[in-house]
Write an enzyme that holds these catalytic residues in place. Structure first.
Site, short mmCIF file in Angstrom:
data_model
loop_
_atom_site.label_atom_id
_atom_site.label_comp_id
_atom_site.label_asym_id
_atom_site.label_seq_id
_atom_site.Cartn_x
_atom_site.Cartn_y
_atom_site.Cartn_z
N ARG A 1 1.71 12.28 -9.58
CA ARG A 1 2.22 10.92 -9.35
C ARG A 1 3.67 10.77 -9.81
O ARG A 1 4.41 9.93 -9.32
CB ARG A 1 1.37 9.88 -10.10
CG ARG A 1 -0.05 9.73 -9.58
CD ARG A 1 -0.66 8.45 -10.16
NE ARG A 1 -2.11 8.43 -10.06
CZ ARG A 1 -2.80 7.99 -9.00
NH1 ARG A 1 -2.15 7.54 -7.95
NH2 ARG A 1 -4.11 8.00 -8.99
N GLU B 1 0.85 -1.20 0.00
CA GLU B 1 0.00 0.00 0.00
C GLU B 1 0.88 1.25 0.00
O GLU B 1 1.97 1.25 0.57
CB GLU B 1 -0.91 -0.05 1.24
CG GLU B 1 -1.78 1.16 1.48
CD GLU B 1 -2.83 1.42 0.40
OE1 GLU B 1 -2.47 1.53 -0.77
OE2 GLU B 1 -4.02 1.56 0.76
N ASP B 2 0.39 2.30 -0.62
CA ASP B 2 1.16 3.55 -0.62
C ASP B 2 1.07 4.26 0.74
O ASP B 2 2.08 4.59 1.34
CB ASP B 2 0.72 4.49 -1.77
CG ASP B 2 -0.79 4.76 -1.79
OD1 ASP B 2 -1.54 4.18 -0.98
OD2 ASP B 2 -1.22 5.57 -2.64
N PHE C 1 -1.59 16.58 3.17
CA PHE C 1 -1.87 15.80 1.98
C PHE C 1 -0.58 15.55 1.22
O PHE C 1 0.18 16.47 0.92
CB PHE C 1 -2.93 16.45 1.09
CG PHE C 1 -3.62 15.40 0.26
CD1 PHE C 1 -4.60 14.61 0.82
CD2 PHE C 1 -3.22 15.16 -1.05
CE1 PHE C 1 -5.20 13.59 0.07
CE2 PHE C 1 -3.82 14.15 -1.80
CZ PHE C 1 -4.81 13.37 -1.24
P1 IMP Z 1 -7.77 5.10 3.87
O1 IMP Z 1 -8.85 4.12 3.51
O2 IMP Z 1 -8.34 6.39 4.39
O3 IMP Z 1 -6.70 4.53 4.77
O4 IMP Z 1 -7.16 5.57 2.52
C1 IMP Z 1 -6.16 4.97 1.91
C2 IMP Z 1 -6.02 5.48 0.49
O5 IMP Z 1 -6.34 6.86 0.33
C3 IMP Z 1 -4.56 5.37 0.15
O6 IMP Z 1 -4.31 4.13 -0.43
C4 IMP Z 1 -4.37 6.49 -0.83
O7 IMP Z 1 -4.64 6.04 -2.12
C5 IMP Z 1 -5.38 7.54 -0.43
N1 IMP Z 1 -4.75 8.59 0.40
C6 IMP Z 1 -4.86 8.77 1.74
N2 IMP Z 1 -4.13 9.82 2.16
C7 IMP Z 1 -3.53 10.31 1.05
C8 IMP Z 1 -2.61 11.40 0.83
O8 IMP Z 1 -2.19 12.15 1.72
N3 IMP Z 1 -2.21 11.56 -0.46
C9 IMP Z 1 -2.63 10.79 -1.48
N4 IMP Z 1 -3.47 9.77 -1.32
C10 IMP Z 1 -3.93 9.52 -0.07
MG MG Z 2 -3.96 3.71 -2.29
#
Ligand code: IMP
Ligand code: MG
Length: 173
Positions: A162, A96-97, A149
């Site tokens: 990206r 995961e990123d 962000f």
């Molecule tokens: P979660 O379900 O809120 O944990 O969201 C996870 C997904 O949201 C990650 O896999 C990212 O793709 C996206 N995401 C969350 N925070 C960021 C950020 O700061 N920048 C870019 N993408 C984000």
């Molecule tokens: Mg993601």
């Protein structure tokens, strides 16, 4: 939107990817394992990670969507692209990123668990713990980041940025 500001430069990212690869190699060198990348954000990280790993693995991708557009998670996870590989009985490493609210990973780990894998571990490049809504246990973590962000190195804001080689912050204005 302001110019993204560097938070973690590409040299530090490369060191970190090397360190994560070492840990994963140690744990999986004698195992047949499947790496599952979560699209789209993890593709740059995963491309570097598998080349640093230098051990055989099978790859597949899954695409989840939680952000309709912009910076806020909708909280509703959509499976935009399913896995094609069989998960049952396999050792899985999810890539995961960034873990933010934790909702996407809880959804994905639940989806995988239903398919009876032998084991599942999570490798995340970034963790933003300040916004967590559901607990997530990260087995291999790159960096903890502040509640900003993040873009670059595969991460986007409305599909932009990206391509940046560094991990950057977008300042709100
Ligand atoms: P979660 O379900 O809120 O944990 O969201 C996870 C997904 O949201 C990650 O896999 C990212 O793709 C996206 N995401 C969350 N925070 C960021 C950020 O700061 N920048 C870019 N993408 C984000
Ligand atoms: Mg993601």
């Amino acid at each position: 939107m302001d110019k993204p500001e560097i938070l973690i430069n590409k040299e530090k990212i490369a060191d970190c990817v090397g360190r994560l690869a070492e840990q994963i190699r140690e744990d999986y060198r004698s195992k047949d394992f499947l790496m599952i990348g979560i699209l789209k954000g993890s593709f740059v990280f995963m491309a570097d990670l598998i080349r640093a790993l230098q051990i055989p693995m099978e790859l597949d991708f899954i695409r989840l969507s939680s952000y309709g557009s912009g910076k806020e998670s909708s909280g509703k996870i959509e499976l935009v692209q399913e896995l094609r590989t069989q998960v049952e009985g396999r050792h899985i490493v999810v890539i995961e990123d960034i873990v933010d609210t934790g909702i996407s990973l809880n959804f994905l780990l639940g989806y995988l668990a239903k398919q009876n894998p032998a084991s599942v571990r999570l490798c995340a490049l970034l963790d933003k713990p300040s916004r967590r809504k559901m607990p997530v246990s990260i087995d291999y973590l790159g960096f903890t980041v502040p509640d900003k962000f993040i873009v670059g190195y595969g991460l986007d804001c409305n599909e932009q940025f990206r391509f940046l080689s560094d991990i950057c912050i977008i300042n709100e204005n």
